[in-house]
Enzyme design. Sequence first.
Site, PDB file in Angstrom:
ATOM      1  N   ASP A 148       2.249   3.975   2.980  1.00 56.69           N
ATOM      2  CA  ASP A 148       2.263   4.663   1.697  1.00 56.69           C
ATOM      3  C   ASP A 148       3.739   4.900   1.360  1.00 56.69           C
ATOM      4  O   ASP A 148       4.627   4.700   2.189  1.00 56.69           O
ATOM      5  CB  ASP A 148       1.463   5.976   1.770  1.00 56.69           C
ATOM      6  CG  ASP A 148       0.987   6.409   0.403  1.00 56.69           C
ATOM      7  OD1 ASP A 148      -0.021   7.111   0.302  1.00 56.69           O
ATOM      8  OD2 ASP A 148       1.650   6.041  -0.594  1.00 56.69           O
TER       9      ASP A 148
HETATM   10  C1  GLC Z   1       1.652   7.295  -3.694  1.00 58.51           C
HETATM   11  C2  GLC Z   1       0.187   7.352  -3.292  1.00 58.51           C
HETATM   12  C3  GLC Z   1      -0.451   5.994  -3.162  1.00 58.51           C
HETATM   13  C4  GLC Z   1       0.174   5.021  -4.138  1.00 58.51           C
HETATM   14  C5  GLC Z   1       1.629   4.834  -3.706  1.00 58.51           C
HETATM   15  C6  GLC Z   1       2.375   3.874  -4.666  1.00 58.51           C
HETATM   16  O1  GLC Z   1       2.401   8.264  -3.027  1.00 58.51           O
HETATM   17  O2  GLC Z   1      -0.134   8.091  -2.131  1.00 58.51           O
HETATM   18  O3  GLC Z   1      -1.855   6.168  -3.413  1.00 58.51           O
HETATM   19  O4  GLC Z   1      -0.506   3.774  -4.115  1.00 58.51           O
HETATM   20  O5  GLC Z   1       2.329   6.065  -3.625  1.00 58.51           O
HETATM   21  O6  GLC Z   1       2.505   4.457  -5.906  1.00 58.51           O
END
Ligand code: GLC
Length: 729
Positions: A289
Amino acid sequence: MKLSAEQETKIQSLIREMTLDEKIAQLNQASVSIVGGFDVPFSELIEMMTDGRLSQDEFHKIMATSEKDYHEEEIKQGLVGSIMVQDPETSNRLQKIAIEESRLGIPLIIGLDVIHGYKTVVPIALAEAGSFDRDLMRRTAQMAAKESRADGIHWHFAPMLDISRDARWGRVSEGGGEDPYLLSQFAKAKIEGLQNDQSSHLNYVAACLKHYVGYGACEGGRDYNTVSMSESLLRNVYLPPFRAAIDAGATTVMAAFNDLNGVPCTVNREMLTDKLREEFGFDGFVVSDANAIRECVAHGIASDEAEAGAKALYAGLDMDMGTEIYLKTLKGSLASGTISLETVDQAVERILRVKMWLGLFDHPYVELPESDELSEDNKALALEAAEKSIVLLKNKDDLLPLPIDTKISIIGELANKASEVSGAWAISFREKDGVSLVEGITKEFPNSRYFEVGGLETPINEAILQEALAYGDVIILVAGELVSMSGEATSRADISLPGEQSKLFAALENLDKPTVAILMNGRPMAIEKEVGQVDAVIEAWHLGIQMGHAVARTLSGANNPSARLTVSFPRVSGQCPVYYNHPNTGRPAGRSKFTSKYMDIEPGALYDFGYGLSYSRFAFGNVVLKETAESIQIILDVSNISDRDGEEVVQLYVTDKVGSLVRPVKELKGFEKVTVASKEKVAVELRVDKKDLGFWNNQGQYCLEDGDFIFTVTDGNENSESFELNLSF
Ligand code: GLC
């Protein structure tokens, strides 16, 4: 993920040709925020803007600058394997540099959060899963895949498959609710819709199962917080949607921010390798993430970023989203022997295989679209999805639907905001495409008027409120949450209605005219008092671009509401977490004081998972249970005893009365949604395979245990019939 022998050969020869720098680059998803003096993760930029250390203008300048300067140089040097982009021009520009100016011309995989529609935004998952319509779930995913692929986006960070039992967690809006079976069906349909139409490279994208795993069980519903759970709970409740999606062919997975029993998912080899790959057979790649590898230092599982990177790669985390820790530290970790070249090559191969499967080596660019207008077909599908996701919670004396000449006063700030129909994570939504409730209702009901009464972000204007209460023969109050109160980093300790909205309900309570509440929210809310103060309640969630028309057509009866709740509603915030598939305990909540309940509220949820009313009335008939060697079938007639055609959601729950572990009081194991014309009946068959009547124990074993089972078929309202059976496996 199937590749041809020729494609596999091409990947192997590419890996042999790649330098170490080029290999490590494939593991790097560039962050849009790392540019010039701002070498900070995207999430910190957001924080800097939120707390005023960075102005909006400066933020947008960085975004624009980083987009242009930073990536062109880095991509030319072959140092970027993936990037987030949300327009076709940028996608083609950066892709062209990667293909034509880097040494090996390996295409970028371009990802984006496309959670519930791309530009054609559809209902949030929490709502759409409530349609209990597998085909609809598939079709909206297919639409999103085609619409975004045309813009050069090949990878969706979706579907979000986090089971959530705690409405204080703002991300409950992004997933399909509290039930493993429904969310597994949702997961399968989404993977099929996103990935399966490979008739053209423009019709499919790579899905990304997130957030693996257990994120929705964060302590106290506080986002990013710690998660502890038994192996049996993990396997019986939180893993099934991921397994269903992997079985459907999902090509990527995103590791969750949270630690699971003390080991952050980002560096959790047991989850990312032993279970995900070796046990579940996942053969795609895993991405972190955003910023999550860096956060392993904050977790306290790594002393520095190099250790965090080495641990993550070893655990089975193939791509680094947004920190560049892999880019900066893996060479050092290789040199010190902390990781092996084989591990790097394995990650590179997984990523190249997905790029090959996507057809990026042959079709890296997109035609620039002639128009950026949404297609009529897509808008029609958005309306259908919105209508099928609306839940009728209360309809005293069959007040609804309303004649279209009804004189209506509409109040509630959310009603007139087209920006608020989108729901969380609709990052490609354009307000001009959104239909507000006022726009929809005033079109459907010519005698309706909106009154700027305030009550959410602005104080109530009493004079205008009195004018509104005097004008309409029916008062419609739109209440709930702003989109900014839903989604990531929006946990709320108090999930009652924000602002002064509750006062508006109180103003309607003793009115001598019918009152209707329309809820616009991304989570269950603590509204026990308020629902008692109005005559009818529609749960409309955040339904996407066509929300206004879908709600209006439901009020007029052009749409007959058919959805069901995907999450239980607590009575008050302090009752969270609340969910239907709970163990019985030794003292199930009851009249006696000495049972498991609160002294100051009624036991049980305000509304249960699976509940929802219709304008039609249905009756079950000829309900029979059939047992075969492999399965249990429930066959029944569903009759529509009203004068209005409608859709019925027939649900099958199973209770395993005694087990070597305590079992939930009931579990959803099947459902079918059927359309039944007025005064007609339809035969429905629900089936559960006997092998699915088992459970996982804490030793990671799947147990099918002889004993008594109860099979209940119900519509979540007044129809229910049960059978008890003794089964031997
Ligand atoms: C965010 C979220 C995730 C998302 C990623 C990219 O922090 O937790 O769900 O896909 O970053 O934006």
